[in-house]
Motif scaffolding. Structure first.
Motif, PDB file in Angstrom:
ATOM      1  N   ALA A   1      41.612 -14.451 -48.100  1.00  0.00           N
ATOM      2  CA  ALA A   1      40.374 -14.597 -48.871  1.00  0.00           C
ATOM      3  C   ALA A   1      39.197 -14.074 -48.056  1.00  0.00           C
ATOM      4  O   ALA A   1      39.118 -14.291 -46.853  1.00  0.00           O
ATOM      5  CB  ALA A   1      40.152 -16.061 -49.211  1.00  0.00           C
ATOM      6  N   LEU A   2      38.318 -13.358 -48.727  1.00  0.00           N
ATOM      7  CA  LEU A   2      37.037 -13.021 -48.117  1.00  0.00           C
ATOM      8  C   LEU A   2      36.046 -14.072 -48.586  1.00  0.00           C
ATOM      9  O   LEU A   2      36.107 -14.504 -49.728  1.00  0.00           O
ATOM     10  CB  LEU A   2      36.577 -11.641 -48.571  1.00  0.00           C
ATOM     11  CG  LEU A   2      37.540 -10.498 -48.255  1.00  0.00           C
ATOM     12  CD1 LEU A   2      37.040  -9.217 -48.877  1.00  0.00           C
ATOM     13  CD2 LEU A   2      37.689 -10.336 -46.755  1.00  0.00           C
ATOM     14  N   SER A   3      35.150 -14.491 -47.714  1.00  0.00           N
ATOM     15  CA  SER A   3      34.219 -15.525 -48.171  1.00  0.00           C
ATOM     16  C   SER A   3      32.859 -14.916 -48.445  1.00  0.00           C
ATOM     17  O   SER A   3      32.562 -13.801 -48.033  1.00  0.00           O
ATOM     18  CB  SER A   3      34.100 -16.630 -47.136  1.00  0.00           C
ATOM     19  OG  SER A   3      33.511 -16.128 -45.971  1.00  0.00           O
ATOM     20  N   GLY A   4      32.036 -15.668 -49.165  1.00  0.00           N
ATOM     21  CA  GLY A   4      30.665 -15.230 -49.413  1.00  0.00           C
ATOM     22  C   GLY A   4      29.795 -15.585 -48.221  1.00  0.00           C
ATOM     23  O   GLY A   4      30.291 -15.760 -47.116  1.00  0.00           O
TER      24      GLY A   4
ATOM     25  N   HIS B   1      29.378 -20.795 -44.432  1.00  0.00           N
ATOM     26  CA  HIS B   1      30.413 -20.344 -45.375  1.00  0.00           C
ATOM     27  C   HIS B   1      31.803 -20.569 -44.782  1.00  0.00           C
ATOM     28  O   HIS B   1      31.960 -20.694 -43.566  1.00  0.00           O
ATOM     29  CB  HIS B   1      30.199 -18.901 -45.810  1.00  0.00           C
ATOM     30  CG  HIS B   1      30.281 -17.883 -44.715  1.00  0.00           C
ATOM     31  ND1 HIS B   1      31.472 -17.481 -44.184  1.00  0.00           N
ATOM     32  CD2 HIS B   1      29.323 -17.186 -44.066  1.00  0.00           C
ATOM     33  CE1 HIS B   1      31.241 -16.557 -43.263  1.00  0.00           C
ATOM     34  NE2 HIS B   1      29.955 -16.375 -43.164  1.00  0.00           N
ATOM     35  N   ALA B   2      32.764 -20.613 -45.683  1.00  0.00           N
ATOM     36  CA  ALA B   2      34.115 -21.031 -45.297  1.00  0.00           C
ATOM     37  C   ALA B   2      34.724 -20.109 -44.249  1.00  0.00           C
ATOM     38  O   ALA B   2      34.399 -18.934 -44.174  1.00  0.00           O
ATOM     39  CB  ALA B   2      34.999 -21.066 -46.540  1.00  0.00           C
ATOM     40  N   THR B   3      35.612 -20.672 -43.466  1.00  0.00           N
ATOM     41  CA  THR B   3      36.390 -19.858 -42.532  1.00  0.00           C
ATOM     42  C   THR B   3      37.577 -19.259 -43.280  1.00  0.00           C
ATOM     43  O   THR B   3      37.913 -19.676 -44.386  1.00  0.00           O
ATOM     44  CB  THR B   3      36.935 -20.702 -41.367  1.00  0.00           C
ATOM     45  OG1 THR B   3      37.850 -21.676 -41.894  1.00  0.00           O
ATOM     46  CG2 THR B   3      35.822 -21.418 -40.629  1.00  0.00           C
TER      47      THR B   3
ATOM     48  N   GLY C   1      28.767 -17.719 -37.000  1.00  0.00           N
ATOM     49  CA  GLY C   1      27.335 -18.022 -36.931  1.00  0.00           C
ATOM     50  C   GLY C   1      27.110 -19.514 -36.762  1.00  0.00           C
ATOM     51  O   GLY C   1      28.049 -20.304 -36.719  1.00  0.00           O
ATOM     52  N   SER C   2      25.829 -19.893 -36.691  1.00  0.00           N
ATOM     53  CA  SER C   2      25.560 -21.278 -36.305  1.00  0.00           C
ATOM     54  C   SER C   2      25.233 -22.183 -37.488  1.00  0.00           C
ATOM     55  O   SER C   2      24.789 -23.296 -37.313  1.00  0.00           O
ATOM     56  CB  SER C   2      24.433 -21.326 -35.277  1.00  0.00           C
ATOM     57  OG  SER C   2      23.247 -20.861 -35.879  1.00  0.00           O
ATOM     58  N   GLY C   3      25.441 -21.735 -38.703  1.00  0.00           N
ATOM     59  CA  GLY C   3      25.246 -22.653 -39.822  1.00  0.00           C
ATOM     60  C   GLY C   3      24.753 -21.944 -41.060  1.00  0.00           C
ATOM     61  O   GLY C   3      24.704 -20.714 -41.123  1.00  0.00           O
ATOM     62  N   GLY C   4      24.414 -22.741 -42.070  1.00  0.00           N
ATOM     63  CA  GLY C   4      23.767 -22.184 -43.246  1.00  0.00           C
ATOM     64  C   GLY C   4      22.273 -22.119 -42.965  1.00  0.00           C
ATOM     65  O   GLY C   4      21.848 -22.214 -41.817  1.00  0.00           O
ATOM     66  N   MET C   5      21.479 -21.971 -43.999  1.00  0.00           N
ATOM     67  CA  MET C   5      20.039 -21.922 -43.799  1.00  0.00           C
ATOM     68  C   MET C   5      19.367 -23.086 -44.514  1.00  0.00           C
ATOM     69  O   MET C   5      19.725 -23.411 -45.645  1.00  0.00           O
ATOM     70  CB  MET C   5      19.473 -20.608 -44.325  1.00  0.00           C
ATOM     71  CG  MET C   5      19.953 -19.402 -43.530  1.00  0.00           C
ATOM     72  SD  MET C   5      19.319 -17.889 -44.244  1.00  0.00           S
ATOM     73  CE  MET C   5      17.635 -17.939 -43.629  1.00  0.00           C
ATOM     74  N   HIS C   6      18.405 -23.700 -43.834  1.00  0.00           N
ATOM     75  CA  HIS C   6      17.564 -24.719 -44.458  1.00  0.00           C
ATOM     76  C   HIS C   6      18.379 -25.833 -45.111  1.00  0.00           C
ATOM     77  O   HIS C   6      18.021 -26.304 -46.192  1.00  0.00           O
ATOM     78  CB  HIS C   6      16.616 -24.081 -45.486  1.00  0.00           C
ATOM     79  CG  HIS C   6      15.706 -23.058 -44.883  1.00  0.00           C
ATOM     80  ND1 HIS C   6      14.374 -23.279 -44.697  1.00  0.00           N
ATOM     81  CD2 HIS C   6      15.951 -21.813 -44.396  1.00  0.00           C
ATOM     82  CE1 HIS C   6      13.820 -22.197 -44.135  1.00  0.00           C
ATOM     83  NE2 HIS C   6      14.756 -21.312 -43.947  1.00  0.00           N
ATOM     84  N   GLY C   7      19.465 -26.220 -44.487  1.00  0.00           N
ATOM     85  CA  GLY C   7      20.256 -27.330 -45.019  1.00  0.00           C
ATOM     86  C   GLY C   7      21.565 -26.896 -45.654  1.00  0.00           C
ATOM     87  O   GLY C   7      22.445 -27.718 -45.856  1.00  0.00           O
ATOM     88  N   GLY C   8      21.689 -25.630 -45.982  1.00  0.00           N
ATOM     89  CA  GLY C   8      22.944 -25.150 -46.566  1.00  0.00           C
ATOM     90  C   GLY C   8      24.068 -25.211 -45.535  1.00  0.00           C
ATOM     91  O   GLY C   8      23.823 -25.122 -44.335  1.00  0.00           O
TER      92      GLY C   8
END
Ligand SMILES: [Zn+2]
Lengths: 218, 161
Positions: A91-94, A26-28, A16-23
């Motif tokens: 590892a699965l990421s959040g 999540h890790a690769t 995806g293209s990023g977190g939301m609103h500044g976040g």
């Protein structure tokens, strides 16, 4: 016994293209395989063995095993043969972050530390939170004063290290016109340009590229 | 039809509701006056007087100023016309080296800079981190969201602006 193991996940690029609103995103993922291990001996002696990889910079696999340990940052792997006492970890990421990390509540950061979600180093760099570990109580203690100072310094650093949009535009455009992009990224752009006039127009207009500009090697 | 008091909605916005409270609000059909109430709460939170037409983003609002619709940060900074990408007024930091990416991610858990970079967009006044983009190097800045305010007010809220 042999088994074939393979799998695919995002490895060198974020999903995806990023977190939301500044976040932050999540890790690769990555792959971790331990072959030719001394697990037989560990089990016989009832010694501790790695059950997670909480801090890949300082891995439990390396600390607790005698083994050939392979870490692969590209997360898709072709089938590998594994035999008895080999170990595999992935590892699965959040999900990605939401909001400016330095606005995150201290209670939430402490919870993540106590749950071993993040290392103290990441918590400092991302959330601007300074912590100490209380060995006796087995819990993380947040230094509120140092945290406020750390967060103030991060804001100062944001100002010092960032660019205006015009500076950013020059900086980023140079990567394209001087062909500083990697082969796969160049190929992605040139194929997208070939497939879609609409996208080509967005790309050329944004970077003010001449109509006859061509991505290198195309 | 559900209806929530102002206090509950304030706690909703601040992220202070516990899951059992929040779950019901998510599952219930939307209360018809929710938008009005939320706008009222947000308008009280900011230090300036321009009328908020639409919350756009964390910290950012589309407001009415001298008849123009502009994007404004809660700190007071004005990004200008809401039809233009507010990110182009931000201060921007690009993390495109392994060192800069590994400040945020443990080994092997961030992107590889040849594949992707992280761009941080800060409000030029208060320096809050408004947005991060993770895109291949050279990707145009993404325009997140252009709301159709007129249709939203006229056809959804059945209100004039
Ligand atoms: Zn601001």
């Amino acid at each position: 016994m042999f088994i074939n193991f393979f799998g695919a996940r995002d490895g060198l690029a974020f999903h995806g293209s990023g977190g939301m609103h500044g976040g932050y995103p999540h890790a690769t993922g990555y792959r971790l395989i331990a072959k030719n291990t001394n697990m037989e001996e560990i089990i016989r002696n009832q010694d501790p063995y790695p059950i997670a990889d909480a801090d890949p910079n300082n891995g439990d696999f390396e600390k607790l095993l005698v083994a050939d340990i392979i870490r692969k940052s590209h997360c898709s792997i072709y089938p590998v043969n594994l035999k008895n006492y080999d170990l595999v970890h992935f590892a699965l990421s959040g999900g990605p972050g939401y909001g400016d990390p330095i606005e995150r509540s201290l209670a939430a950061v402490k919870q993540d530390l106590d749950d071993e979600i993040y290392t103290s180093e990441i918590v400092e760099n991302v959330y601007g939170v300074k912590v100490k570990y209380n060995e006796a109580k087995k819990e993380w203690i947040i230094d509120k004063e140092a945290t406020s100072e750390c967060r103030r310094n991060m804001i100062k650093r944001r100002e010092e290290e960032s660019m205006t949009f015009d500076e950013f535009w020059e900086y980023e455009r140079t990567k394209i016109i001087e062909n500083n992009l990697s082969e796969h990224v160049t190929r992605m752009y040139s194929e997208s340009i070939e497939h879609s006039t609409k996208w080509k127009n967005i790309f050329y207009e944004f970077w003010k590229l001449d109509e006859d500009f061509k991505m290198e090697g195309i | 039809m559900a209806s929530y008091d102002k206090k509950t909605l304030e706690r909703l916005i601040d992220g202070d509701l516990n899951w059992s409270e929040l779950r019901n609000i998510i599952a219930e059909s939307k209360d018809l006056d929710r938008f009005e109430k939320i706008l009222g709460i947000l308008q009280e939170k900011v230090d300036w007087n321009e009328k908020i037409l639409l919350p756009l983003h964390e910290h950012l609002y589309i407001v009415l100023k001298h008849g123009e619709r502009i994007v404004k940060c809660d700190c007071g900074y004005e990004f200008g016309d809401y039809k233009k990408n507010w990110k182009l007024k931000c201060r921007i930091n690009v993390r495109d080296t392994e060192h800069e990416i590994n400040e945020l991610y443990p080994k092997d858990m961030g992107c590889h800079p040849l594949w992707m970079e992280i761009r941080e967009f800060f409000c030029p006044n208060c320096l809050v981190l408004l947005e991060t983009e993770s895109v291949p190097p050279g990707y145009p800045v993404i325009f997140n969201f252009l709301p159709d305010i007129d249709t939203f007010y006229k056809k959804w809220l059945k209100k004039s602006l």
